[in-house]
Design a protein around this motif. Structure first.
Motif, PDB file in Angstrom:
ATOM      1  N   TYR A 268       0.813  -1.211   0.000  1.00 42.82           N
ATOM      2  CA  TYR A 268       0.000   0.000   0.000  1.00 42.82           C
ATOM      3  C   TYR A 268       0.854   1.272   0.000  1.00 42.82           C
ATOM      4  CZ  TYR A 268      -3.633  -3.353   1.132  1.00 42.82           C
ATOM      5  OH  TYR A 268      -4.482  -4.437   1.101  1.00 42.82           O
ATOM      6  N   ASN A 269       2.155   1.120   0.285  1.00 41.75           N
ATOM      7  CA  ASN A 269       3.090   2.252   0.258  1.00 41.75           C
ATOM      8  C   ASN A 269       2.591   3.426   1.100  1.00 41.75           C
ATOM      9  OD1 ASN A 269       4.831   0.879  -1.623  1.00 41.75           O
ATOM     10  ND2 ASN A 269       3.339   1.375  -3.223  1.00 41.75           N
ATOM     11  N   ASP A 270       2.074   3.093   2.278  1.00 40.27           N
ATOM     12  CA  ASP A 270       1.532   4.105   3.187  1.00 40.27           C
ATOM     13  C   ASP A 270       2.361   4.242   4.454  1.00 40.27           C
ATOM     14  OD1 ASP A 270       0.972   1.647   4.287  1.00 40.27           O
ATOM     15  OD2 ASP A 270      -1.180   1.996   4.551  1.00 40.27           O
ATOM     16  N   GLY A 271       3.557   3.669   4.439  1.00 35.02           N
ATOM     17  CA  GLY A 271       4.408   3.706   5.618  1.00 35.02           C
ATOM     18  C   GLY A 271       4.084   2.645   6.644  1.00 35.02           C
ATOM     19  N   LEU A 272       3.110   1.787   6.347  1.00 36.98           N
ATOM     20  CA  LEU A 272       2.688   0.761   7.313  1.00 36.98           C
ATOM     21  C   LEU A 272       2.893  -0.661   6.804  1.00 36.98           C
ATOM     22  CD1 LEU A 272      -0.689   2.393   8.476  1.00 36.98           C
ATOM     23  CD2 LEU A 272       1.531   2.514   9.631  1.00 36.98           C
ATOM     24  N   ASP A 273       3.457  -0.812   5.608  1.00 38.45           N
ATOM     25  CA  ASP A 273       3.576  -2.152   5.033  1.00 38.45           C
ATOM     26  C   ASP A 273       4.417  -3.086   5.899  1.00 38.45           C
ATOM     27  OD1 ASP A 273       1.931  -1.957   2.771  1.00 38.45           O
ATOM     28  OD2 ASP A 273       3.498  -0.979   1.601  1.00 38.45           O
ATOM     29  N   HIS A 274       5.359  -2.538   6.660  1.00 41.27           N
ATOM     30  CA  HIS A 274       6.183  -3.405   7.522  1.00 41.27           C
ATOM     31  C   HIS A 274       5.372  -4.032   8.652  1.00 41.27           C
ATOM     32  CE1 HIS A 274       6.182   0.502   9.534  1.00 41.27           C
ATOM     33  NE2 HIS A 274       6.547  -0.097  10.654  1.00 41.27           N
ATOM     34  N   TYR A 275       4.196  -3.475   8.921  1.00 42.22           N
ATOM     35  CA  TYR A 275       3.301  -4.065   9.924  1.00 42.22           C
ATOM     36  C   TYR A 275       2.431  -5.183   9.334  1.00 42.22           C
ATOM     37  CZ  TYR A 275       4.009  -0.398  13.492  1.00 42.22           C
ATOM     38  OH  TYR A 275       4.523   0.426  14.447  1.00 42.22           O
ATOM     39  N   ARG A 276       2.367  -5.262   8.009  1.00 41.80           N
ATOM     40  CA  ARG A 276       1.443  -6.211   7.381  1.00 41.80           C
ATOM     41  C   ARG A 276       2.124  -7.569   7.194  1.00 41.80           C
ATOM     42  NH1 ARG A 276       0.145  -1.163   4.767  1.00 41.80           N
ATOM     43  NH2 ARG A 276      -2.018  -0.591   5.267  1.00 41.80           N
ATOM     44  N   LEU A 277       2.210  -8.315   8.287  1.00 41.81           N
ATOM     45  CA  LEU A 277       2.828  -9.631   8.257  1.00 41.81           C
ATOM     46  C   LEU A 277       1.811 -10.669   7.796  1.00 41.81           C
ATOM     47  CD1 LEU A 277       4.813  -9.543  11.639  1.00 41.81           C
ATOM     48  CD2 LEU A 277       5.593  -8.866   9.358  1.00 41.81           C
ATOM     49  N   SER A 278       2.217 -11.510   6.877  1.00 39.44           N
ATOM     50  CA  SER A 278       1.346 -12.570   6.379  1.00 39.44           C
ATOM     51  C   SER A 278       1.230 -13.671   7.423  1.00 39.44           C
ATOM     52  CB  SER A 278       1.921 -13.145   5.088  1.00 39.44           C
ATOM     53  OG  SER A 278       3.115 -13.864   5.373  1.00 39.44           O
ATOM     54  N   PRO A 279       0.250 -14.578   7.268  1.00 37.70           N
ATOM     55  CA  PRO A 279       0.184 -15.716   8.189  1.00 37.70           C
ATOM     56  C   PRO A 279       1.496 -16.500   8.253  1.00 37.70           C
ATOM     57  CG  PRO A 279      -1.857 -15.570   6.954  1.00 37.70           C
ATOM     58  CD  PRO A 279      -0.917 -14.549   6.359  1.00 37.70           C
ATOM     59  N   LYS A 280       2.147 -16.691   7.122  1.00 36.42           N
ATOM     60  CA  LYS A 280       3.423 -17.408   7.122  1.00 36.42           C
ATOM     61  C   LYS A 280       4.477 -16.643   7.911  1.00 36.42           C
ATOM     62  CE  LYS A 280       6.923 -19.402   4.048  1.00 36.42           C
ATOM     63  NZ  LYS A 280       7.307 -19.641   2.633  1.00 36.42           N
ATOM     64  N   GLN A 281       4.570 -15.344   7.700  1.00 40.78           N
ATOM     65  CA  GLN A 281       5.548 -14.534   8.426  1.00 40.78           C
ATOM     66  C   GLN A 281       5.260 -14.536   9.925  1.00 40.78           C
ATOM     67  OE1 GLN A 281       4.828 -10.987   6.059  1.00 40.78           O
ATOM     68  NE2 GLN A 281       6.910 -11.064   5.212  1.00 40.78           N
ATOM     69  N   LEU A 282       3.989 -14.477  10.302  1.00 32.66           N
ATOM     70  CA  LEU A 282       3.639 -14.508  11.716  1.00 32.66           C
ATOM     71  C   LEU A 282       4.028 -15.836  12.343  1.00 32.66           C
ATOM     72  CD1 LEU A 282       0.175 -12.717  11.672  1.00 32.66           C
ATOM     73  CD2 LEU A 282       2.225 -11.941  12.877  1.00 32.66           C
ATOM     74  N   ARG A 283       3.786 -16.931  11.636  1.00 30.65           N
ATOM     75  CA  ARG A 283       4.164 -18.241  12.169  1.00 30.65           C
ATOM     76  C   ARG A 283       5.673 -18.338  12.380  1.00 30.65           C
ATOM     77  NH1 ARG A 283       0.611 -22.650  11.808  1.00 30.65           N
ATOM     78  NH2 ARG A 283      -1.528 -22.012  11.352  1.00 30.65           N
ATOM     79  N   VAL A 284       6.446 -17.791  11.448  1.00 30.59           N
ATOM     80  CA  VAL A 284       7.908 -17.775  11.603  1.00 30.59           C
ATOM     81  C   VAL A 284       8.294 -16.955  12.834  1.00 30.59           C
ATOM     82  CG1 VAL A 284      10.063 -16.939  10.586  1.00 30.59           C
ATOM     83  CG2 VAL A 284       8.398 -18.161   9.162  1.00 30.59           C
ATOM     84  N   GLU A 285       7.627 -15.808  13.018  1.00 30.33           N
ATOM     85  CA  GLU A 285       7.932 -14.963  14.171  1.00 30.33           C
ATOM     86  C   GLU A 285       7.567 -15.646  15.479  1.00 30.33           C
ATOM     87  OE1 GLU A 285       9.396 -11.760  16.268  1.00 30.33           O
ATOM     88  OE2 GLU A 285       9.616 -12.258  14.136  1.00 30.33           O
ATOM     89  N   PHE A 286       6.443 -16.355  15.507  1.00 27.35           N
ATOM     90  CA  PHE A 286       6.074 -17.094  16.714  1.00 27.35           C
ATOM     91  C   PHE A 286       7.129 -18.153  17.034  1.00 27.35           C
ATOM     92  CE2 PHE A 286       1.426 -16.272  15.337  1.00 27.35           C
ATOM     93  CZ  PHE A 286       1.446 -15.020  15.916  1.00 27.35           C
ATOM     94  N   ASP A 287       7.608 -18.832  15.995  1.00 26.92           N
ATOM     95  CA  ASP A 287       8.657 -19.831  16.204  1.00 26.92           C
ATOM     96  C   ASP A 287       9.941 -19.179  16.712  1.00 26.92           C
ATOM     97  OD1 ASP A 287       7.032 -21.909  15.461  1.00 26.92           O
ATOM     98  OD2 ASP A 287       7.771 -22.026  13.403  1.00 26.92           O
TER      99      ASP A 287
END
Length: 484
Positions: free
Chosen positions: A237-256
């Protein structure tokens, strides 16, 4: 929607009161079993993963065996529909010769949702059989005969001219609101869009003034097109917030990466006040008492379409960051991420979608409060939905058996202790209830809420936002000056 969080919590118990599955009690949630067992093995037979069992036996928190694992995505495999980099140029070239379907901004948000797997196992905009199952049964039947929850139809509308241009073509290109081809639908199916039926079954009313209906469905056209989705690149979206938009896959990696042995999700579309923080911090405390070693909070604000008087996403995200900076929530055990779905304000129907999507992101606990996804009736001075029905429906919804639902007590402002606290009926007159509408009124008029309602830096974010609105409105009212 009120920011109060109501629940079936029984004050004399030390543990959570998880919502019972398939409860037949007409007086629920008052008649809660006093003896229960927790099931913490989430990745096996979903019918064994009930929060309550028929004849449960009590287990102490210290003796409970806790399995450390994330919940499986619906369908067993997370859907990801972004084309591999090696195929992007070929796919783009193919799409140039396809009939074109122009997307609205909300359509693009749904492309985002589908492509990252939030709606797993859905692999594209719904064809007619999927649409009818979602609309009439709130679920989809898989090839093996099992069911997954799917309470909201995820569909793409087209007009008569586009339908004619597509003709007998099997594939179509998808064009963003900015005019770029961002993906395609393959093996498409076109069918009639009966708007009245869709609205009535999703919202339970066809009254005028439903925000999503007025913004998206009423202006949409007479046909729906479904098919298998391919997206050329991750939606940005190029609104300065894209780094907050973690996909389900990215979230699962972060939880791990954080070695989470439990993930509890909190959905919201309002700024975080100290009552919310009380609930989230208390959830982590209770999970630790149950025997979990590292419960992680997924603070997951809704990032798609919201109604005009809601606080905008960028303001909410700035406010959330202040809450973490001030230590109201612990950054070490909290992940803040944007949930890209549009908001329907469809009460018990929509809250199932909110819960189901968090399963796909790896959350095995879901916090539910008062009137989740609800709103006031658009033409009458009353709630559109019964405030307790959202959590009751979650306790019975097909396809959500493996998700643990966490309802909570009312959180309100304690005028004696000067802080947000769990409501005590024995001294009801000493509590002040501050709804979302009241909170926004405070900020809009420059009136400060009681000390302890929200962290000061977070409150300042809201005050500055409403001051900027007033300045814009004042400027708009100024008469234009024409030079002589």
């Amino acid at each position: 929607m009120s920011l109060l969080i109501r629940s079936s919590y029984v004050s004399h118990l030390n543990h959570f009161q998880f919502l019972p599955r398939n409860s037949k009690s007409s007086s629920f949630p008052d008649q809660i079993p006093s003896r229960f067992s927790f099931v913490s093995s989430f990745n096996h037979n979903p019918f064994s993963n009930l929060v309550y069992k028929r004849n449960p036996t009590m287990q102490s928190a210290s003796s409970m065996a806790v399995k450390s694992s994330l919940i499986d995505p619906d369908g067993g495999e997370l859907v990801e529909l972004v084309v591999p980099e090696s195929q992007i140029e070929l796919k783009k070239a193919e799409s140039e010769s396809m009939p074109k379907v122009k997307l609205t901004q909300i359509d693009l948000e749904w492309v985002h949702v589908i492509s990252e797997g939030w709606a797993s196992p859905l692999k594209g905009f719904m064809r007619e059989d999927e649409y009818l199952q979602s609309l009439h049964f709130n679920s989809l039947r898989l090839k093996d005969g099992s069911f997954v929850n799917m309470s909201l139809p995820i569909v793409l509308a087209i007009d008569d001219d586009t339908k004619e241009q597509i003709g007998s073509s099997r594939n179509v290109a998808l064009v963003s609101p900015q005019g770029d081809i961002i993906g395609s639908l393959r093996s498409v199916e076109i069918y009639k869009h009966n708007k009245e039926e869709r609205i009535a079954r999703t919202w339970g009313t066809t009254s005028p003034g439903l925000p999503y209906v007025e913004e998206y469905i009423n202006p949409s056209e007479n046909w729906l097109i479904g098919g298998d989705l391919e997206v050329f690149q991750t939606i940005k979206y190029n609104d300065g917030l894209d780094h907050y938009r973690l996909s389900p896959k990215q979230l699962r990696v972060e939880f791990d990466n954080r070695k989470a042995d439990a993930v509890f999700a909190f959905q919201l579309r309002n700024p975080v006040h100290n009552g919310h923080a009380l609930l989230m911090n208390d959830t982590r405390k209770r999970l630790l008492e149950m025997g979990y070693k590292n419960p992680v909070l997924l603070l997951h604000p809704l990032g798609g379409f919201t109604k005009a008087d809601d606080v905008p996403l960028d303001v909410r995200m700035e406010q959330h960051s202040k809450v973490l900076e001030d230590g109201v929530l612990d950054p070490e055990t909290t992940i803040v991420s944007i949930f890209p779905s549009p908001m329907h304000y469809a009460g018990p129907t929509e809250v199932q979608w909110h819960a189901k999507a968090r399963i796909n992101a790896g959350a095995n606990f879901y916090i539910v409060g008062r009137d989740p996804a609800g709103m006031g009736h658009p033409t009458e001075k009353r709630d559109l939905y019964d405030p307790d029905h959202g959590k009751k429906v979650l306790s019975m919804a097909p396809g959500l058996e493996k998700l643990n639902i966490l309802p909570f007590r009312v959180a309100a402002y304690d005028t004696v202790e000067k802080k947000m606290a769990f409501f005590d009926p024995s001294r009801a007159k000493e509590f002040l209830f501050i709804s979302g509408t009241k909170m926004r009124t405070y900020a809009r008029t420059g009136e400060n809420p009681p000390d302890g309602f929200m962290c000061p830096s977070g409150w300042n974010v809201l005050v500055k936002y409403y001051e900027s609105l007033q300045e814009s409105e004042t400027s708009a009212k100024q008469p234009a000056v024409v030079a002589a």
